[in-house]
Design a protein around this motif. Sequence first.
Motif, PDB file in Angstrom:
ATOM      1  N   LYS A  23       5.784 -10.519   4.287  1.00 14.06           N
ATOM      2  CA  LYS A  23       6.964 -10.298   3.189  1.00 14.06           C
ATOM      3  C   LYS A  23       6.662  -9.036   2.522  1.00 14.06           C
ATOM      4  O   LYS A  23       7.234  -8.428   1.519  1.00 14.06           O
ATOM      5  N   SER A  24       5.453  -8.243   2.858  1.00 15.72           N
ATOM      6  CA  SER A  24       5.089  -7.054   1.918  1.00 15.72           C
ATOM      7  C   SER A  24       5.914  -5.829   2.057  1.00 15.72           C
ATOM      8  O   SER A  24       6.188  -5.466   3.743  1.00 15.72           O
ATOM      9  N   LEU A  25       6.306  -5.194   1.374  1.00 12.38           N
ATOM     10  CA  LEU A  25       7.617  -3.911   1.544  1.00 12.38           C
ATOM     11  C   LEU A  25       6.336  -2.776   2.280  1.00 12.38           C
ATOM     12  O   LEU A  25       7.063  -1.990   3.172  1.00 12.38           O
ATOM     13  N   LEU A  26       5.204  -2.664   1.918  1.00 14.99           N
ATOM     14  CA  LEU A  26       4.638  -1.875   2.668  1.00 14.99           C
ATOM     15  C   LEU A  26       4.223  -2.116   3.856  1.00 14.99           C
ATOM     16  O   LEU A  26       4.275  -1.036   4.886  1.00 14.99           O
ATOM     17  N   PHE A  32       0.589   0.562   6.940  1.00 16.73           N
ATOM     18  CA  PHE A  32      -0.658   0.302   7.380  1.00 16.73           C
ATOM     19  C   PHE A  32      -0.851   0.293   8.979  1.00 16.73           C
ATOM     20  O   PHE A  32      -1.735   0.071   9.593  1.00 16.73           O
ATOM     21  N   LEU A  33       0.004   0.950   9.522  1.00  8.56           N
ATOM     22  CA  LEU A  33      -0.116   1.412  11.005  1.00  8.56           C
ATOM     23  C   LEU A  33      -1.035   2.535  10.938  1.00  8.56           C
ATOM     24  O   LEU A  33      -1.046   3.546  10.373  1.00  8.56           O
ATOM     25  N   PRO A  34      -1.819   2.817  12.113  1.00 10.07           N
ATOM     26  CA  PRO A  34      -2.848   3.822  12.275  1.00 10.07           C
ATOM     27  C   PRO A  34      -2.058   5.110  12.594  1.00 10.07           C
ATOM     28  O   PRO A  34      -0.896   4.992  13.221  1.00 10.07           O
ATOM     29  N   PRO A  35      -2.407   6.206  12.221  1.00 15.11           N
ATOM     30  CA  PRO A  35      -1.816   7.397  12.555  1.00 15.11           C
ATOM     31  C   PRO A  35      -1.784   7.622  13.807  1.00 15.11           C
ATOM     32  O   PRO A  35      -2.609   7.144  14.821  1.00 15.11           O
ATOM     33  N   MET A  36      -0.747   8.373  14.356  1.00 16.40           N
ATOM     34  CA  MET A  36      -0.432   8.770  15.784  1.00 16.40           C
ATOM     35  C   MET A  36      -1.360   9.922  15.978  1.00 16.40           C
ATOM     36  O   MET A  36      -1.896  10.531  15.052  1.00 16.40           O
TER      37      MET A  36
END
Length: 63
Positions: A23-26, A32-36
């Motif tokens: 449920k976290s907005l972030l 929290f996804l790794p950078p491309m």
Amino acid sequence: MAVVFGDGASPLSPVLSNKRTSKSLLNKAGFFLPPMEIQLWMMGAIGILANLYMTPPINLLKL
């Protein structure tokens, strides 16, 4: 806690499943996804350009 793949997320971005993170907005915004790969290259290029900008000319060092 088990590692599962979020709502339609790619297998490259596992998300821990529990009530707090789901449920976290972030988390929903993809914070929290790794950078491309292109983002990593852009950050490196900006860092090199910043170092070149901040480096004083060689002639001023001899004064």
